[in-house]
Motif scaffolding. Structure first.
Motif, PDB file in Angstrom:
ATOM      1  N   ALA A 186      37.876  11.114  17.421  1.00 56.83           N
ATOM      2  CA  ALA A 186      37.861  11.588  16.043  1.00 56.83           C
ATOM      3  C   ALA A 186      39.205  12.184  15.637  1.00 56.83           C
ATOM      4  O   ALA A 186      39.641  12.018  14.486  1.00 56.83           O
ATOM      5  N   VAL A 187      39.875  12.871  16.559  1.00 58.57           N
ATOM      6  CA  VAL A 187      41.223  13.384  16.271  1.00 58.57           C
ATOM      7  C   VAL A 187      42.162  12.223  15.935  1.00 58.57           C
ATOM      8  O   VAL A 187      42.966  12.295  14.993  1.00 58.57           O
ATOM      9  N   THR A 188      42.062  11.138  16.694  1.00 62.03           N
ATOM     10  CA  THR A 188      42.904   9.965  16.436  1.00 62.03           C
ATOM     11  C   THR A 188      42.580   9.342  15.082  1.00 62.03           C
ATOM     12  O   THR A 188      43.489   8.898  14.358  1.00 62.03           O
ATOM     13  N   ALA A 189      41.300   9.316  14.716  1.00 58.08           N
ATOM     14  CA  ALA A 189      40.921   8.773  13.409  1.00 58.08           C
ATOM     15  C   ALA A 189      41.542   9.589  12.280  1.00 58.08           C
ATOM     16  O   ALA A 189      41.997   9.031  11.275  1.00 58.08           O
ATOM     17  N   VAL A 190      41.595  10.910  12.450  1.00 59.92           N
ATOM     18  CA  VAL A 190      42.245  11.752  11.439  1.00 59.92           C
ATOM     19  C   VAL A 190      43.737  11.469  11.385  1.00 59.92           C
ATOM     20  O   VAL A 190      44.327  11.294  10.306  1.00 59.92           O
ATOM     21  N   ALA A 191      44.375  11.421  12.552  1.00 62.74           N
ATOM     22  CA  ALA A 191      45.818  11.173  12.597  1.00 62.74           C
ATOM     23  C   ALA A 191      46.173   9.814  12.006  1.00 62.74           C
ATOM     24  O   ALA A 191      47.237   9.651  11.392  1.00 62.74           O
ATOM     25  N   ALA A 192      45.285   8.831  12.167  1.00 61.99           N
ATOM     26  CA  ALA A 192      45.554   7.493  11.628  1.00 61.99           C
ATOM     27  C   ALA A 192      45.576   7.484  10.104  1.00 61.99           C
ATOM     28  O   ALA A 192      46.158   6.572   9.502  1.00 61.99           O
ATOM     29  N   GLN A 193      44.952   8.463   9.481  1.00 63.51           N
ATOM     30  CA  GLN A 193      44.999   8.554   8.027  1.00 63.51           C
ATOM     31  C   GLN A 193      46.233   9.320   7.551  1.00 63.51           C
ATOM     32  O   GLN A 193      46.708   9.114   6.444  1.00 63.51           O
ATOM     33  N   ILE A 194      46.744  10.193   8.380  1.00 66.06           N
ATOM     34  CA  ILE A 194      47.868  11.044   7.976  1.00 66.06           C
ATOM     35  C   ILE A 194      49.202  10.322   8.147  1.00 66.06           C
ATOM     36  O   ILE A 194      50.079  10.398   7.283  1.00 66.06           O
ATOM     37  N   PHE A 195      49.359   9.600   9.255  1.00 63.59           N
ATOM     38  CA  PHE A 195      50.634   8.952   9.569  1.00 63.59           C
ATOM     39  C   PHE A 195      50.519   7.456   9.349  1.00 63.59           C
ATOM     40  O   PHE A 195      49.460   6.860   9.568  1.00 63.59           O
ATOM     41  N   GLU A 196      51.613   6.822   8.964  1.00 63.80           N
ATOM     42  CA  GLU A 196      51.579   5.380   8.689  1.00 63.80           C
ATOM     43  C   GLU A 196      52.190   4.553   9.803  1.00 63.80           C
ATOM     44  O   GLU A 196      52.305   3.338   9.667  1.00 63.80           O
ATOM     45  N   ASN A 197      52.541   5.193  10.928  1.00 63.77           N
ATOM     46  CA  ASN A 197      53.122   4.475  12.055  1.00 63.77           C
ATOM     47  C   ASN A 197      52.314   4.786  13.311  1.00 63.77           C
ATOM     48  O   ASN A 197      52.003   5.948  13.571  1.00 63.77           O
ATOM     49  N   PRO A 198      51.952   3.777  14.104  1.00 63.63           N
ATOM     50  CA  PRO A 198      51.147   4.038  15.305  1.00 63.63           C
ATOM     51  C   PRO A 198      51.805   5.019  16.267  1.00 63.63           C
ATOM     52  O   PRO A 198      51.112   5.839  16.892  1.00 63.63           O
ATOM     53  N   ARG A 199      53.125   4.945  16.410  1.00 62.89           N
ATOM     54  CA  ARG A 199      53.791   5.857  17.341  1.00 62.89           C
ATOM     55  C   ARG A 199      53.649   7.305  16.885  1.00 62.89           C
ATOM     56  O   ARG A 199      53.517   8.210  17.713  1.00 62.89           O
ATOM     57  N   SER A 200      53.683   7.538  15.585  1.00 57.70           N
ATOM     58  CA  SER A 200      53.474   8.888  15.079  1.00 57.70           C
ATOM     59  C   SER A 200      52.044   9.349  15.344  1.00 57.70           C
ATOM     60  O   SER A 200      51.798  10.513  15.666  1.00 57.70           O
ATOM     61  N   VAL A 201      51.093   8.421  15.196  1.00 53.83           N
ATOM     62  CA  VAL A 201      49.693   8.751  15.484  1.00 53.83           C
ATOM     63  C   VAL A 201      49.540   9.143  16.950  1.00 53.83           C
ATOM     64  O   VAL A 201      48.959  10.184  17.285  1.00 53.83           O
ATOM     65  N   TYR A 202      50.073   8.298  17.832  1.00 50.07           N
ATOM     66  CA  TYR A 202      49.946   8.584  19.262  1.00 50.07           C
ATOM     67  C   TYR A 202      50.681   9.867  19.635  1.00 50.07           C
ATOM     68  O   TYR A 202      50.216  10.644  20.478  1.00 50.07           O
ATOM     69  N   GLY A 203      51.822  10.096  19.025  1.00 47.18           N
ATOM     70  CA  GLY A 203      52.561  11.322  19.311  1.00 47.18           C
ATOM     71  C   GLY A 203      51.796  12.559  18.887  1.00 47.18           C
ATOM     72  O   GLY A 203      51.732  13.551  19.630  1.00 47.18           O
ATOM     73  N   ALA A 204      51.189  12.513  17.684  1.00 48.79           N
ATOM     74  CA  ALA A 204      50.438  13.669  17.191  1.00 48.79           C
ATOM     75  C   ALA A 204      49.218  13.945  18.061  1.00 48.79           C
ATOM     76  O   ALA A 204      48.920  15.102  18.395  1.00 48.79           O
ATOM     77  N   VAL A 205      48.512  12.889  18.459  1.00 44.53           N
ATOM     78  CA  VAL A 205      47.323  13.088  19.296  1.00 44.53           C
ATOM     79  C   VAL A 205      47.729  13.571  20.687  1.00 44.53           C
ATOM     80  O   VAL A 205      47.063  14.435  21.279  1.00 44.53           O
ATOM     81  N   SER A 206      48.817  13.038  21.218  1.00 45.58           N
ATOM     82  CA  SER A 206      49.289  13.489  22.533  1.00 45.58           C
ATOM     83  C   SER A 206      49.676  14.965  22.502  1.00 45.58           C
ATOM     84  O   SER A 206      49.394  15.714  23.451  1.00 45.58           O
ATOM     85  N   LEU A 207      50.324  15.397  21.418  1.00 44.45           N
ATOM     86  CA  LEU A 207      50.659  16.813  21.284  1.00 44.45           C
ATOM     87  C   LEU A 207      49.395  17.668  21.186  1.00 44.45           C
ATOM     88  O   LEU A 207      49.327  18.772  21.754  1.00 44.45           O
ATOM     89  N   THR A 208      48.391  17.170  20.481  1.00 45.59           N
ATOM     90  CA  THR A 208      47.121  17.894  20.404  1.00 45.59           C
ATOM     91  C   THR A 208      46.469  18.002  21.776  1.00 45.59           C
ATOM     92  O   THR A 208      45.938  19.061  22.152  1.00 45.59           O
ATOM     93  N   LEU A 209      46.525  16.916  22.536  1.00 47.61           N
ATOM     94  CA  LEU A 209      45.977  16.927  23.894  1.00 47.61           C
ATOM     95  C   LEU A 209      46.730  17.907  24.776  1.00 47.61           C
ATOM     96  O   LEU A 209      46.119  18.675  25.549  1.00 47.61           O
ATOM     97  N   ALA A 210      48.063  17.904  24.685  1.00 48.19           N
ATOM     98  CA  ALA A 210      48.861  18.846  25.464  1.00 48.19           C
ATOM     99  C   ALA A 210      48.539  20.288  25.076  1.00 48.19           C
ATOM    100  O   ALA A 210      48.418  21.176  25.933  1.00 48.19           O
TER     101      ALA A 210
END
Length: 539
Positions: A186-210
């Motif tokens: 669900a965190v990734t689903a939110v990030a996918a709406q905020i950012f328009e680039n997959p790398r930004s999505v993965y980066g934001a979710v990875s930071l949340t995980l960290a």
């Protein structure tokens, strides 16, 4: 037509086609998803069997609890000490954080790949041209993640019970691990709406995980309050096998449902293909550094390189903080000394060599991902644009490999520096950071050898390269980490490049094995170049 039917028609249109899309993406994931599940099962099985072998009496478990409870670094890496009351809880203490990270990453890639990545590549636009609702791709991706997490629950339950752990705690362990996965889907689903680039999505979710991991660690070392803001902390404080708090499952359900609702609300408020935080227009002219394939490869991978370097540094620092107390730990748990390269006689160097080898293994994962980035550029069609210019195939591929090989050296040295930094602080020795950075670089030929397998695959088996490269990495991980614990045969261990390098700082570096493994890696790259030259680009 009734008013009620008219009201519901637009709502149904938003969801139309979700079931068909789910079947389609299940087919797309039929190869990779079982690998994730197998990895989760293997992690738990190895830890469960190993812990039950080490701590087979209440006295040994009590000794371990006393030793672990005295080390803040161990608690930060493991979890709350209440878990150490039972052998099942000890297994959760050792492995749950790693299981949670693996399952969270699995969910991140599942949801990100079938939402934001599909929009970037244009696949989602093609699908939307059919009778597919606006919300259908997100629903299908979250449904896929839900099915994967349900399978995680089953896999963990079967593995735990199969290795002799109680049924009730095993079921709770599976449920909370799947709960972590659902929350990060669900965190990734939110990030996918905020950012328009997959790398930004993965980066934001990875930071949340960290952040979740750090919050859990701070809470376990401190009063415990910070652990309650972390999904990883919720899972550990459900205390499988050591109290079985089932009510914590409600936290995962509430967080997942709330985040999914936010994701759909944001989806309805953004343009297709865009994010709520669109990229800026950028400079009017490109930097001079982008005038070469090497500059472009560096620009594409610098964010990933920085993320890996920070993560490996943090892990190295965590391991290094425990090095000074390893002698006391082995005195209380002498059986574990048999699984260190030099035994108890050279406890600190044995521990440091094992720690740096783990850093090297993680660095090889970066190397594989970095080399595979070239294949990703090729399949996305962007490589053809570069190759249409006066750029040779050799130069294009060499640029990506140069970034991967140089990045390997940087990440490896950074991880070793982290080990030495915290170890040096505990023993008041300022030279340790540089010493351990140099020690880590002794493993560089093995790291390059794993990357060379990915280069070979790009050249000769491009369609299977992802599976082949990660399978070789998984094999090296098993040979390096579990050979002694499971008495693996010599031929199995000898096929790993890590086996043929000296276990520094425990052993002295000699030229012959270093040059031999380096030559093997270089040969792999050369053969990979030859294969890439012979085949069509983009296939």
């Amino acid at each position: 037509m009734s008013t009620t039917s008219t009201t519901w028609m637009p709502l149904r249109a938003n969801y139309s086609g979700a079931g068909t899309l789910l079947r389609f993406i299940l087919r797309r994931e039929r190869s990779l998803l079982p690998c994730w599940l197998l990895g989760v099962s293997a992690l738990l099985a190895f830890q469960s069997l190993g812990s039950q072998r080490f701590y087979d009496t209440p006295q040994k478990l009590a000794q371990l609890r006393e030793t672990m409870s005295a080390s803040a670094a161990t608690i930060a890496m493991g979890g709350p000490t209440r878990l150490l009351d039972t052998i099942g809880g000890e297994i959760v203490f050792e492995i749950f954080a790693y299981l949670a990270v693996v399952v969270a990453l699995m969910n991140m890639f599942l949801v990100g790949r079938h939402t934001r990545s599909d929009e970037e590549t244009g696949r989602a636009e093609l699908l939307r041209s059919a009778r597919v609702g606006r919300r259908a791709p997100a629903i299908a991706a979250l449904a896929l993640a839900g099915l994967a997490d349900a399978t995680v629950v089953l896999v963990i339950f079967v593995t735990a019970v199969g290795t002799g752990l109680p049924v009730g705690g095993s079921l709770l362990l599976g449920v909370v691990t799947g709960g972590v996965g659902g929350t990060f889907a669900a965190v990734t689903a939110v990030a996918a709406q905020i950012f328009e680039n997959p790398r930004s999505v993965y980066g934001a979710v990875s930071l949340t995980l960290a952040a979740a991991y750090v919050a859990r660690a701070l809470g376990d070392v401190g009063s415990g309050t910070a652990s309650w803001v972390s999904p990883i902390g919720w899972g550990q404080r459900s205390y499988p096998y050591a109290g079985d708090r089932w009510w914590t499952v409600l936290l995962f359900a509430a967080a997942t449902l709330a985040l999914a609702a936010v994701a759909f609300a944001l989806l309805d408020r953004r343009d297709f293909g865009a994010g709520l935080l669109p990229y800026g227009t950028g400079r009017a002219t490109a930097s001079w550094a982008l005038g070469s394939p090497l500059g472009l490869a560096w620009r594409l991978q610098r964010g990933s390189l920085a993320g890996w370097a920070v993560g490996v540094f943090a892990l190295g620092a965590a391991y290094g903080s425990f090095a000074d107390s390893i002698e006391d730990y082995l005195a209380d748990n002498p059986e574990i000394a048999a699984y260190l390269p030099g035994g108890a006689a050279e406890a600190v160097d044995s521990y440091l060599s094992m720690t740096v080898s783990i850093v090297a293994l993680l660095t090889s994962a970066f190397g594989v991902a970095s080399v595979l980035r070239a294949r990703g550029e090729e399949t996305a069609g962007r490589a053809e644009v570069i190759l249409a210019a006066p750029v040779s195939r050799y130069r294009w591929l060499a640029s990506h490999l140069a970034v991967a090989l140089g990045g390997d050296a940087f990440v490896l040295a950074t991880g070793g520096f982290g080990v030495g930094l915290t170890y040096g602080l505990t023993i008041f020795d300022a030279i340790q950071p540089l010493r351990m950075a140099g020690v880590a670089l002794a493993y560089l030929p093995a790291v390059w050898s794993v990357a060379a397998v990915a280069a070979l695959g790009i050249g000769w088996t491009p369609r299977a390269v992802v599976a082949v490269a990660w399978a070789v990495f998984a094999y090296c991980a098993v040979a390096l980490l579990f050979a002694a614990a499971f008495d693996l045969p010599d031929w199995f261990v000898d096929a790993s490049p890590f086996t043929h390098l000296p276990m520094v700082p425990l052993q002295t570096v000699t030229a012959a094995p270093m040059l031999g493994v380096t030559a093997t890696a270089l040969a792999g790259f050369v053969v990979g170049f030859a294969g890439f030259r012979r085949r069509d680009a983009g296939y």
